[in-house]
Design a protein around this motif. Structure first.
Motif, PDB file in Angstrom:
ATOM      1  N   SER A 106     -26.430 -26.923  -1.282  1.00  0.00           N
ATOM      2  CA  SER A 106     -27.366 -28.035  -0.802  1.00  0.00           C
ATOM      3  C   SER A 106     -27.644 -29.233  -1.570  1.00  0.00           C
ATOM      4  CB  SER A 106     -28.622 -27.466  -0.120  1.00  0.00           C
ATOM      5  OG  SER A 106     -28.612 -26.312   0.853  1.00  0.00           O
ATOM      6  N   HIS A 107     -27.764 -30.283  -0.948  1.00  0.00           N
ATOM      7  CA  HIS A 107     -27.612 -31.501  -1.936  1.00  0.00           C
ATOM      8  C   HIS A 107     -27.303 -31.483  -3.238  1.00  0.00           C
ATOM      9  CE1 HIS A 107     -31.627 -29.194  -2.739  1.00  0.00           C
ATOM     10  NE2 HIS A 107     -32.021 -29.559  -1.419  1.00  0.00           N
ATOM     11  N   LEU A 108     -25.984 -31.310  -3.410  1.00  0.00           N
ATOM     12  CA  LEU A 108     -25.219 -30.991  -4.873  1.00  0.00           C
ATOM     13  C   LEU A 108     -25.898 -31.942  -5.745  1.00  0.00           C
ATOM     14  CD1 LEU A 108     -23.689 -29.299  -6.882  1.00  0.00           C
ATOM     15  CD2 LEU A 108     -21.760 -30.298  -5.883  1.00  0.00           C
ATOM     16  N   ASN A 113     -33.321 -25.870   6.389  1.00  0.00           N
ATOM     17  CA  ASN A 113     -32.867 -25.983   5.163  1.00  0.00           C
ATOM     18  C   ASN A 113     -33.862 -25.498   3.907  1.00  0.00           C
ATOM     19  OD1 ASN A 113     -29.851 -26.547   5.084  1.00  0.00           O
ATOM     20  ND2 ASN A 113     -30.559 -28.342   6.380  1.00  0.00           N
ATOM     21  N   CYS A 114     -33.025 -25.220   2.787  1.00  0.00           N
ATOM     22  CA  CYS A 114     -34.154 -25.132   1.577  1.00  0.00           C
ATOM     23  C   CYS A 114     -35.145 -23.941   1.623  1.00  0.00           C
ATOM     24  CB  CYS A 114     -34.780 -26.421   1.165  1.00  0.00           C
ATOM     25  SG  CYS A 114     -33.586 -27.758   0.870  1.00  0.00           S
ATOM     26  N   GLY A 115     -34.689 -22.953   2.452  1.00  0.00           N
ATOM     27  CA  GLY A 115     -35.759 -21.986   2.647  1.00  0.00           C
ATOM     28  C   GLY A 115     -36.683 -22.111   3.441  1.00  0.00           C
ATOM     29  N   LEU A 168     -36.153 -22.934  -5.650  1.00  0.00           N
ATOM     30  CA  LEU A 168     -37.165 -23.314  -6.623  1.00  0.00           C
ATOM     31  C   LEU A 168     -38.516 -23.176  -5.838  1.00  0.00           C
ATOM     32  CD1 LEU A 168     -37.198 -25.567  -8.845  1.00  0.00           C
ATOM     33  CD2 LEU A 168     -37.119 -27.443  -6.988  1.00  0.00           C
ATOM     34  N   TYR A 169     -38.823 -22.910  -4.845  1.00  0.00           N
ATOM     35  CA  TYR A 169     -40.070 -22.842  -4.236  1.00  0.00           C
ATOM     36  C   TYR A 169     -40.481 -21.718  -3.982  1.00  0.00           C
ATOM     37  CZ  TYR A 169     -38.127 -27.494  -2.804  1.00  0.00           C
ATOM     38  OH  TYR A 169     -37.448 -28.776  -2.962  1.00  0.00           O
ATOM     39  N   VAL A 170     -41.858 -21.439  -3.783  1.00  0.00           N
ATOM     40  CA  VAL A 170     -42.666 -20.144  -3.348  1.00  0.00           C
ATOM     41  C   VAL A 170     -42.488 -19.999  -1.970  1.00  0.00           C
ATOM     42  CG1 VAL A 170     -45.102 -19.237  -3.218  1.00  0.00           C
ATOM     43  CG2 VAL A 170     -44.422 -20.796  -5.356  1.00  0.00           C
ATOM     44  N   GLY A 214     -25.513 -32.797   7.785  1.00  0.00           N
ATOM     45  CA  GLY A 214     -25.083 -31.500   7.321  1.00  0.00           C
ATOM     46  C   GLY A 214     -26.343 -30.753   6.444  1.00  0.00           C
ATOM     47  N   HIS A 215     -27.472 -31.492   6.582  1.00  0.00           N
ATOM     48  CA  HIS A 215     -28.657 -31.096   5.627  1.00  0.00           C
ATOM     49  C   HIS A 215     -29.756 -32.064   6.175  1.00  0.00           C
ATOM     50  CE1 HIS A 215     -30.487 -28.896   2.305  1.00  0.00           C
ATOM     51  NE2 HIS A 215     -31.306 -29.922   2.564  1.00  0.00           N
ATOM     52  N   GLY A 216     -30.744 -31.592   7.050  1.00  0.00           N
ATOM     53  CA  GLY A 216     -31.831 -32.098   7.419  1.00  0.00           C
ATOM     54  C   GLY A 216     -33.061 -31.262   7.566  1.00  0.00           C
ATOM     55  N   HIS A 217     -34.217 -31.866   7.584  1.00  0.00           N
ATOM     56  CA  HIS A 217     -35.518 -31.131   7.601  1.00  0.00           C
ATOM     57  C   HIS A 217     -36.407 -31.606   8.775  1.00  0.00           C
ATOM     58  CE1 HIS A 217     -35.169 -29.120   3.957  1.00  0.00           C
ATOM     59  NE2 HIS A 217     -34.697 -30.088   3.480  1.00  0.00           N
ATOM     60  N   SER A 218     -35.657 -31.726  10.152  1.00  0.00           N
ATOM     61  CA  SER A 218     -36.190 -32.289  11.086  1.00  0.00           C
ATOM     62  C   SER A 218     -36.873 -31.207  12.087  1.00  0.00           C
ATOM     63  CB  SER A 218     -35.374 -33.087  12.103  1.00  0.00           C
ATOM     64  OG  SER A 218     -34.832 -34.286  11.130  1.00  0.00           O
ATOM     65  N   ALA A 232     -27.882 -22.887  -0.272  1.00  0.00           N
ATOM     66  CA  ALA A 232     -28.937 -22.610  -1.280  1.00  0.00           C
ATOM     67  C   ALA A 232     -29.338 -23.955  -1.716  1.00  0.00           C
ATOM     68  CB  ALA A 232     -28.394 -21.651  -2.402  1.00  0.00           C
ATOM     69  N   HIS A 233     -30.596 -24.198  -1.813  1.00  0.00           N
ATOM     70  CA  HIS A 233     -31.190 -25.022  -2.994  1.00  0.00           C
ATOM     71  C   HIS A 233     -31.136 -24.178  -4.103  1.00  0.00           C
ATOM     72  CE1 HIS A 233     -34.589 -28.259  -4.065  1.00  0.00           C
ATOM     73  NE2 HIS A 233     -34.104 -27.539  -5.026  1.00  0.00           N
ATOM     74  N   LEU A 234     -30.596 -24.608  -5.108  1.00  0.00           N
ATOM     75  CA  LEU A 234     -30.225 -23.782  -6.063  1.00  0.00           C
ATOM     76  C   LEU A 234     -31.479 -23.650  -6.886  1.00  0.00           C
ATOM     77  CD1 LEU A 234     -26.959 -25.254  -7.285  1.00  0.00           C
ATOM     78  CD2 LEU A 234     -27.080 -23.001  -6.265  1.00  0.00           C
ATOM     79  N   SER A 289     -28.353 -35.697   4.895  1.00  0.00           N
ATOM     80  CA  SER A 289     -29.602 -36.802   4.503  1.00  0.00           C
ATOM     81  C   SER A 289     -30.575 -36.264   3.648  1.00  0.00           C
ATOM     82  CB  SER A 289     -30.080 -37.226   5.933  1.00  0.00           C
ATOM     83  OG  SER A 289     -30.985 -36.172   6.475  1.00  0.00           O
ATOM     84  N   ASP A 290     -30.870 -34.877   4.023  1.00  0.00           N
ATOM     85  CA  ASP A 290     -32.119 -34.346   3.339  1.00  0.00           C
ATOM     86  C   ASP A 290     -33.431 -34.920   3.776  1.00  0.00           C
ATOM     87  OD1 ASP A 290     -33.331 -32.105   1.890  1.00  0.00           O
ATOM     88  OD2 ASP A 290     -32.963 -33.216  -0.088  1.00  0.00           O
ATOM     89  N   GLY A 291     -33.149 -35.616   5.134  1.00  0.00           N
ATOM     90  CA  GLY A 291     -34.469 -36.443   5.714  1.00  0.00           C
ATOM     91  C   GLY A 291     -34.952 -35.784   7.009  1.00  0.00           C
TER      92      GLY A 291
END
Ligand SMILES: [Zn+2]
Length: 503
Positions: free
Chosen positions: A247-249, A91-93, A188-190, A62-66, A216-218, A401-403
């Protein structure tokens, strides 16, 4: 009826949460053709006896960065070996589209270590490039707000002008029309950190028109956790958005661990007001991101590439060191672990806490950032185990996973979640007493519902993305020191009926 593959004597957890049932599963041309009590081996070209193992839909991360790693390593070993056949990415923008002259150079630098040419511009052309590599895991990218914003106005920290916002809305509209399930924020990011509520609401309105989801990554996952959720909820109500996903609560920082009951109450209150709030979670208590997030104040407004450039200057380095010392107590470095870096001198220390590597960890951090802010990542041990276990047991929490999808022996040291998150999620849920079908639902049917995917179910006519596992031994075994240890207990994974992992 003849098919390509017959899977016999399985207990089926069909992804909906319905009780297990014992039956045979016939697949052909990438689809599930039949589910029956007993089918003869002659019904298919290949026949595999599952001997009472659990047969489930291929897991959905449900949440990856591949986004890029899957193109560099399409075998996706770290994921497929956990039973994952689909991943929500972007994810995460951060999504690999839309690409324009405003953001292409920056993203080429960010993704340089993957060695993949960014030969696309929009979501559709990205997916074509991905499909050309026949990845073992299907990427389903959201449109990332940071990439979207930078496509119009670069990475500088400033507010949008009306014309720029209109251009962002148009690009977002295109991504949604091309099938993006929604928009992801990484506040959280630029440059997302500079987004005002007006900007967030205006973009949410576009997503709402497509009946999509916003994730959202809050802005804050700790000190201002509840305020950050409320900020997004207020924007959602203004925009007419119906579905919001955290995201990743987590409740980051010991001081904030007691906020979980209030967070649950807020989630319920928002649901009653018409905003569905869901989340994903990885089953670890150390987060991982760029080491640069440790820097306070104005430093946060710089991109990693910009930060690196600035830190070439001796005076700026000294200023960063003083700011860092003022912002972080020395105990902070006992929970901050170096995960990956391109600085060769420190690569042997990957997996160790900064306090273990150098007598002056703040100085070490500044040195790492000045030499390789882009590729230096760190893990931050700020989470509560008890809260993590509570969050994964919520019926509105999907496994994530956020992986990254990685090859079996890559030179990169990841967070253990890349090789272990979903298998570990399953283990923890079963150990908590969840029924197998309930745990499987959180990894299949639930994320499919949240992101409106046409997979995640074992049902005649659905795609034959499947995984078979042994519920007694299944577990994610990767650790920070041995992050590439494969998951245990996953017997096979099939993508569209084709065996991609297992005997
Ligand atoms: Zn994130």
């Amino acid at each position: 009826m003849t098919g390509d593959l017959l899977l016999r004597r399985a207990w089926i957890a069909d992804g909906t949460g319905a009780p297990l049932r014992k039956c045979d599963c016939l697949t052909g041309k990438g689809k599930i053709l039949a589910l029956e009590k007993e089918l003869p081996c002659s019904a298919a070209e290949h026949c595999t006896d599952l001997e009472g193992a659990i047969l489930a839909p291929g897991f959905i991360d449900g949440h990856g960065h591949s986004d890029l790693s899957l193109l560099a390593a399409p075998e996706g070993f770290s994921k497929i070996s956990q039973g994952i056949t689909t991943e929500i990415c972007g994810n995460c923008g951060l999504s690999p589209f839309p690409l324009t002259t405003e953001n292409r150079e920056h993203l080429e630098e960010l993704y340089a270590s993957y060695g993949v040419k960014l030969e696309w511009s929009d979501r559709q052309s990205y997916l074509t490039a991905a499909a050309g590599r026949d990845p073992a895991v299907t990427p389903v990218p959201l449109c990332g707000h940071n990439t979207l914003r930078a496509a119009v106005m670069g990475y500088e920290a400033r507010e949008t002008k009306p014309e720029q916002l209109r251009q962002m809305q148009e690009l977002l509209d295109t991504a949604l029309e091309q099938g993006a399930p929604g928009l992801s924020f990484g506040l959280l990011y630029v440059p997302g950190i500079s987004a005002t509520e007006e900007e967030i609401a205006a973009l949410m309105a576009v997503v709402a028109r497509h009946d999509g989801i916003v994730t959202a990554h809050l802005r804050s996952e700790g000190d201002k956790l509840l305020e950050s959720i409320s900020e997004m909820a207020e924007c959602a109500f203004r925009a007419g958005l119906k579905r919001f996903h955290i995201s990743h609560l987590k409740t980051a920082g010991r001081m904030n661990w007691q906020k979980l009951p209030a967070l649950y109450a807020l989630q319920e209150e928002l649901r009653k007001k018409g905003l569905s709030v869901t989340c994903d979670r990885y089953p670890y208590t150390e987060s991982m991101t760029q080491l640069s997030v440790a820097l306070p104040g104005e430093w946060k407004k710089l991109s990693d590439a910009g930060l690196m450039k600035k830190l070439q200057n001796t005076e700026e380095r000294l200023k960063a060191l003083n700011d860092l010392r003022a912002a972080k107590e020395s105990s902070y470095w006992e929970h901050c672990r170096l995960v990956e870096t391109g600085v060769s001198k420190y690569r042997p220390y990957r997996g160790k806490f900064l306090s273990q590597i150098a007598p002056d960890p703040a100085e070490l951090a500044v040195e790492l950032l000045s030499q390789d802010a882009v590729n230096t990542t760190a893990a931050f041990g700020t989470m509560s185990e008890e809260n993590m276990l509570s969050i994964i047991s919520q019926p509105w929490c999907a496994a994530g996973s956020d992986g990254n999808a990685l090859a079996q022996n890559s030179s990169r040291k990841p967070h253990p979640r890349s090789f272990g998150a979903l298998a570990r999620f399953l283990r923890l849920r079963l150990d908590q007493g969840a029924k197998i079908e309930e745990a499987v639902h959180q990894m299949t049917g639930l994320p499919a519902e949240i992101f409106r995917l046409d997979c995640g179910k074992v049902e005649v006519g659905k795609c034959a993305d499947l995984t078979a596992f042994d519920p007694d031994s299944v577990d994610g075994k990767a650790t920070f020191t041995e992050p590439e240890t494969p998951a245990e207990g996953i017997l096979y994974s099939w993508k569209n009926g084709v065996l991609r992992y297992g005997r």
